[in-house]
Write a protein that holds these residues in place. Structure first.
Motif, short mmCIF file in Angstrom:
data_model
loop_
_atom_site.label_atom_id
_atom_site.label_comp_id
_atom_site.label_asym_id
_atom_site.label_seq_id
_atom_site.Cartn_x
_atom_site.Cartn_y
_atom_site.Cartn_z
N LEU A 245 0.81 -1.22 0.00
CA LEU A 245 0.00 0.00 0.00
C LEU A 245 0.84 1.27 0.00
CD1 LEU A 245 -2.81 -0.95 2.53
CD2 LEU A 245 -2.77 -1.23 0.06
N GLY A 246 2.04 1.19 0.58
CA GLY A 246 2.87 2.39 0.64
C GLY A 246 4.16 2.11 1.40
N CYS A 247 4.98 3.15 1.54
CA CYS A 247 6.23 3.03 2.29
C CYS A 247 6.55 4.37 2.92
CB CYS A 247 7.36 2.56 1.39
SG CYS A 247 7.75 3.70 0.05
N SER A 248 7.59 4.37 3.76
CA SER A 248 7.99 5.59 4.43
C SER A 248 9.41 5.41 4.94
CB SER A 248 7.04 5.91 5.58
OG SER A 248 7.33 7.18 6.13
N SER A 249 10.03 6.49 5.38
CA SER A 249 11.38 6.40 5.94
C SER A 249 11.62 7.56 6.90
CB SER A 249 12.43 6.42 4.81
OG SER A 249 12.38 7.64 4.11
N ASN A 250 12.53 7.31 7.84
CA ASN A 250 12.91 8.33 8.81
C ASN A 250 14.30 7.98 9.34
OD1 ASN A 250 12.49 10.61 10.62
ND2 ASN A 250 12.29 9.07 12.25
N GLU A 251 15.29 8.74 8.90
CA GLU A 251 16.68 8.47 9.26
C GLU A 251 17.04 7.04 8.85
OE1 GLU A 251 17.03 9.51 13.38
OE2 GLU A 251 16.87 11.66 12.96
N ASP A 252 17.39 6.18 9.83
CA ASP A 252 17.76 4.80 9.50
C ASP A 252 16.59 3.83 9.54
OD1 ASP A 252 20.42 5.39 9.10
OD2 ASP A 252 20.97 5.10 11.20
N THR A 253 15.40 4.34 9.71
CA THR A 253 14.21 3.48 9.78
C THR A 253 13.50 3.47 8.43
OG1 THR A 253 13.91 3.99 12.13
CG2 THR A 253 12.02 3.08 10.94
N ARG A 254 13.13 2.26 7.99
CA ARG A 254 12.38 2.11 6.75
C ARG A 254 11.06 1.42 7.07
NH1 ARG A 254 15.76 5.05 5.99
NH2 ARG A 254 17.44 5.09 4.45
N ILE A 255 9.99 1.88 6.43
CA ILE A 255 8.65 1.39 6.70
C ILE A 255 8.02 0.86 5.41
CG2 ILE A 255 6.32 1.99 7.47
CD1 ILE A 255 8.31 2.06 9.72
N ILE A 256 7.40 -0.32 5.50
CA ILE A 256 6.60 -0.85 4.39
C ILE A 256 5.19 -1.10 4.92
CG2 ILE A 256 6.35 -2.64 2.64
CD1 ILE A 256 9.29 -3.23 2.88
N VAL A 257 4.19 -0.60 4.20
CA VAL A 257 2.79 -0.73 4.64
C VAL A 257 2.07 -1.69 3.70
CG1 VAL A 257 0.64 0.51 5.10
CG2 VAL A 257 2.85 1.64 5.50
N TYR A 258 1.46 -2.72 4.30
CA TYR A 258 0.73 -3.74 3.53
C TYR A 258 -0.74 -3.76 3.94
CZ TYR A 258 5.52 -5.75 3.78
OH TYR A 258 6.88 -5.95 3.78
N GLU A 259 -1.53 -4.48 3.13
CA GLU A 259 -2.89 -4.79 3.56
C GLU A 259 -2.80 -5.66 4.81
OE1 GLU A 259 -5.02 -7.70 1.16
OE2 GLU A 259 -3.17 -8.09 0.02
#
Length: 431
Positions: A209-223
């Protein structure tokens, strides 16, 4: 394509069904010649002028010949068009072009093969950009949706982080994978998974569904998959009690369908390399979807220097590991897995011993012939020699007859024979 060809044929037929007189004229919309006025002379006088009569007959014969020629030309043209259309249709049916295969992801999306929500429907979700075609969600919004990554919201844990349950605005429930990317391998997995899943849409593959990032953190958003992973269902608090024999066969079939799509309908083919029960997720109806594509590759080659990224030990083909350099604890894990497999093999291949390794939750609930067939497929899939293992398409076709029609297979449950496994205490012993 077929509809366009049929429409073209229909238009031709409609045109050719106009009056023949119209077709014979080079100007179909020109005014028709005027009818000669009524002759005041009697018919007998007309008959006494043979030149006039012969000229009229000649003109009539010429007109008739032109009509026949026009009909012949129209019929030949129509036959040629129909033959050409049929040849094109047969060719496209028998030899689908590669370009069609390359666009399979877009076609699947247009057909609605995935039921995951799209973020475009939720205006209150703050998007701050795009990574390719993947929406980038505001990091603060994700942080808030997970309760600041509250421990009670953890759905699962991986090598580089955790997966959290989150509720975005507009009441959209999602799963959020948080990766700590101080390790370069974690960054590589993040990039790899986002790139692959952005191109894949299939009912048996998790939707990104989407992704994001903040400094050394990576985010993946799923259903969000409400029934968690297959591993949790089998080995969690319920110990598999929610999974009947038919549901387990459905999950196996869904998994095979997802793999077949990756292997045969993605260009280039996608090899998952980390397929295990924790990476098979289940929705509210126990539809199975493949997840965690961080270690996937898009071809069958492997760099020996990159052997550490070959997936979880014990879940990959042994030839992937033959030339690898392993730590002592990794060698021990691999040896333990092989021991389990070798212990199970004699029981998988012996029908009298097979019931001893069936999950007690479903023991004596299936047709024994179906159990034997599943065991035979399992044995083939773990053969040491690669050429002896079946293609995923073969596995798929062997599972379809074992799954009820209402669950996506072809089995009619009402027609199941009333059979029980050997040793069933409820077996009727009367002659």
């Amino acid at each position: 394509m077929k509809r366009k060809l049929l429409l073209f044929l229909l238009m031709l037929l409609l045109i050719l069904h106009k009056p023949i007189s119209t077709l014979a004229s080079p100007y179909p919309f020109a005014p028709s010649p005027q009818v000669p006025p009524f002759s005041p002379f009697p018919n007998s006088m007309s008959a006494s002028s043979p030149g006039i009569v012969m000229g009229a007959e000649q003109r009539q014969m010429d007109s008739h010949k032109k009509m026949v020629i026009a009909i012949a030309i129209a019929s030949t043209s129509l036959g040629a068009v129909i033959l050409s259309v049929l040849c094109i249709w047969i060719y496209h049916t028998k030899y689908p072009s590669k370009s069609k295969g390359k666009n399979v992801q877009r076609s699947d999306a247009e057909k609605g093969l995935t039921s995951a929500p799209t973020l475009s429907k939720f205006s209150s979700i703050k998007l701050v950009g795009k990574k390719g075609c993947v929406p980038i969600i505001d990091y603060k919004q994700i942080e808030k949706a997970t309760g600041n990554y509250k421990e009670s919201n953890i759905l699962g844990e991986g090598g580089f982080g955790c997966v959290y349950k989150a509720r975005l605005e507009d009441n959209l429930e999602v799963a959020v994978k948080k990766l700590h990317c101080e390790n370069p391998c974690a960054e590589q997995e993040f990039e790899n998974e986002v790139e692959l899943l952005s191109k894949i849409q299939h009912p048996n593959v998790i939707s990104l569904l989407g992704c994001s990032s903040n400094e050394d953190t990576r985010i993946i958003v799923y259903e969000l998959m409400h029934n968690g992973s297959l591993e949790t269902q089998l080995h969690g608090p319920s110990h598999g009690s929610a999974l009947t024999w038919h549901l387990r066969m459905k999950i196996a079939l869904d998994t095979a369908r997802g793999l077949k799509y990756l292997h045969e309908h993605c260009y280039p083919a996608v090899i998952h390399r980390d397929l295990k029960s924790s990476n098979i997720l289940l929705d509210t109806k126990f539809n199975a979807k493949l997840s965690d594509f961080g270690l996937a590759i898009t071809n069958g080659t492997q760099n020996k220097n990159n052997i550490k990224l070959s997936g979880t030990l014990g879940y990959v083909a042994p030839e992937y590991l033959l030339d690898g350099m392993f730590l002592e604890h990794e060698k021990q894990l691999l040896q333990n897995f092989n021991c389990y497999l070798f212990e199970a093999m004699p029981q998988l291949t012996d029908r009298s011993k097979l019931p001893n390794i069936v999950d007690p939750v479903i023991k004596d609930t299936m047709d024994p012939k179906h159990l034997y067939q599943v065991a035979a497929v399992a044995v083939l899939c773990v053969q040491p020699e690669p050429s002896y293992r079946p293609l995923i398409a073969d596995v798929l076709h062997s599972l379809i007859p074992l799954v009820p029609v209402e669950l996506g297979g072809t089995l009619k449950v009402a027609q199941l024979p009333q059979q029980v496994l050997p040793g069933n205490p409820h077996e009727d012993s009367s002659p």
